[in-house]
Design an enzyme around this catalytic site. Structure first.
Site, mmCIF file in Angstrom:
data_model
loop_
_atom_site.group_PDB
_atom_site.id
_atom_site.type_symbol
_atom_site.label_atom_id
_atom_site.label_comp_id
_atom_site.label_asym_id
_atom_site.label_seq_id
_atom_site.Cartn_x
_atom_site.Cartn_y
_atom_site.Cartn_z
ATOM 1 C CD GLN A 113 7.491 3.590 -26.596
ATOM 2 O OE1 GLN A 113 7.203 2.423 -26.834
ATOM 3 N NE2 GLN A 113 6.591 4.466 -26.187
ATOM 4 C CG HIS B 84 3.676 0.159 -27.971
ATOM 5 N ND1 HIS B 84 2.316 0.196 -28.192
ATOM 6 C CD2 HIS B 84 3.946 1.267 -27.222
ATOM 7 C CE1 HIS B 84 1.805 1.269 -27.611
ATOM 8 N NE2 HIS B 84 2.783 1.935 -27.024
ATOM 9 C CD GLU C 251 -4.536 -5.171 -18.989
ATOM 10 O OE1 GLU C 251 -5.532 -4.745 -19.607
ATOM 11 O OE2 GLU C 251 -3.998 -6.276 -19.253
ATOM 12 C CE1 TYR D 34 -3.438 -12.952 -18.884
ATOM 13 C CE2 TYR D 34 -2.591 -14.094 -20.812
ATOM 14 C CZ TYR D 34 -2.859 -14.069 -19.457
ATOM 15 O OH TYR D 34 -2.573 -15.165 -18.666
ATOM 16 C CE1 TYR E 27 -1.932 7.812 -24.209
ATOM 17 C CE2 TYR E 27 -2.401 6.340 -26.040
ATOM 18 C CZ TYR E 27 -1.740 6.609 -24.858
ATOM 19 O OH TYR E 27 -0.893 5.658 -24.319
#
Length: 381
Positions: free
Chosen positions: A99, A159, A252, A262, A273
């Site tokens: 990513q 991420h 979210e 959070y 998963y």
């Protein structure tokens, strides 16, 4: 009537000549199973450029000039009137795997020739997210300078975050994901899984929430974020909105507050998963801020803006998020302190919507992982 019946036709049209228009339906999800249905009115969409390599971020320098980051590492200048693209810069030491890559771009609120970038930076331990700035003038880039190399190293290609936004007090915010390590969610000694807040020169504001706590990284504004890929400061309401990827379910939308936790990965609305098990200890816990909206199933968000303007009355004051997994623009209504999903746009394109940007003349543009950039035409047909 389900919109899927038109998907193959619209996807075929979308690959045709640049500048042609196609009809894409407004769709709304019902409360029982999120089934998509067509609404009476539809927008037209114009493809303005194609052939880009995963156009991750967009920023306008003027109404005719769009700067686009390709995740593979190039900064491209698109001239809309001429339908041309020119590479201005290629990022060095880039980790363009998984990513990772060249990610967001944002124009400085104080200097029209200054831009900020986020990208995945190669390190001895793998890669981390970095923030850089550069000057762009007369079609040339100069003075590329890294402002922050985040303490978020990992050999994982997952991420990295990471969108950039600004408040009206001279601060920059950008997000970093947990880098594929859930323990980072509650580890405030590093920059992973957090929203960071900096001055425009890259220094730490003296009123950041943890500057006097030697156990917390000074740059952290909020933490407990799995992978924030949408971030937008709404100056009209002095509100910082964020959207992040959950695991299997549980994306979210959060209203970000100073110094708040959070929850990831102590709390989550998603599942593992590998099975039906929930993630973390619970969906809610004392001392942990709850999301304003949760997507089950996930839409895989790629961006977030709050649109304010007259060109699209139906969208005025709404949150718009690009969706990767479900390939649409997600429209969310803000009702006081509550959110409600209202529309799903451009579902018939069948393309992963990566970024959404507003031009200086108030028009909505969006990019897709197919390498295309489209303009949402303001008059419904």
């Amino acid at each position: 009537m389900k919109s899927g019946i038109f998907s193959s036709v619209s996807a075929l049209v979308a690959t045709s000549l640049i500048g042609t228009q196609l009809i894409v339906s407004n769709a709304v999800a019902d409360e029982a199973g999120m089934e998509e249905v067509l609404l009476d009115n539809s927008y037209t969409v114009t493809k303005v450029i194609d052939g880009l390599m995963i156009p991750w971020g967009m920023a306008f320098s003027d109404a005719d000039t769009l700067l686009v980051t390709e995740r593979t590492g190039n900064l491209v200048q698109v001239t809309l009137s001429e339908q041309t693209k020119t590479t201005l810069y290629s990022v060095n030491n880039l980790y363009a795997k998984g990513q990772g890559g060249l990610m967001d771009i944002a124009q400085s609120p104080e200097d029209a020739n200054r831009y900020y970038f986020t990208y995945s930076d190669k390190t001895d331990k793998g890669a981390t997210t970095s923030l850089a700035t550069a000057t762009i003038s007369n079609g040339k880039l100069s003075n590329w300078t890294r402002l922050l190399k985040a303490n978020a190293d990992s050999d994982s290609g997952r991420h990295f975050g990471s969108r950039i936004t600004f408040d009206d007090k001279g601060h920059l915010y950008f997000g970093i994901g947990d880098r594929g390590d859930r323990d980072n969610g509650q580890d405030t000694s590093n920059h992973a899984a957090a929203i960071l807040r900096l001055n425009l020169d890259g220094s730490v504001p003296t009123d950041n929430p943890f500057v006097n706590d030697n156990k917390v990284a000074n740059e952290i504004w909020s933490y407990g974020h799995r992978n924030p890929q949408g971030l937008f400061f709404d100056k009209a309401t002095d509100s910082l909105w964020e959207i992040e990827h959950g695991p299997r379910g549980g994306d979210e939308i959060n209203l970000i507050g100073k110094g708040l936790n959070y929850g990831w990965a102590k709390t989550s609305h998603g599942k593992e998963y590998w099975g039906p098990l929930t993630v973390g200890e619970a969906k809610t816990l004392p001392g942990i801020e709850q999301p304003k909206w949760v997507y089950i199933p996930s839409i895989a968000p790629g961006s977030l803006i709050l649109y304010r303007g007259e060109h699209y009355p139906q969208l005025n004051g709404k949150l718009l998020s690009g969706a990767l997994k479900l390939a649409h623009i997600n429209v969310v209504d803000i009702q006081g302190d509550q959110l409600k999903e209202q529309l799903r746009l451009v579902t018939d394109l069948g393309e992963r919507v990566r970024d959404i940007a507003i031009s200086p003349d108030g028009l909505i543009y969006f990019s897709t992982d197919n390498g295309n950039i489209y303009r949402l035409e303001p008059k419904p047909k």
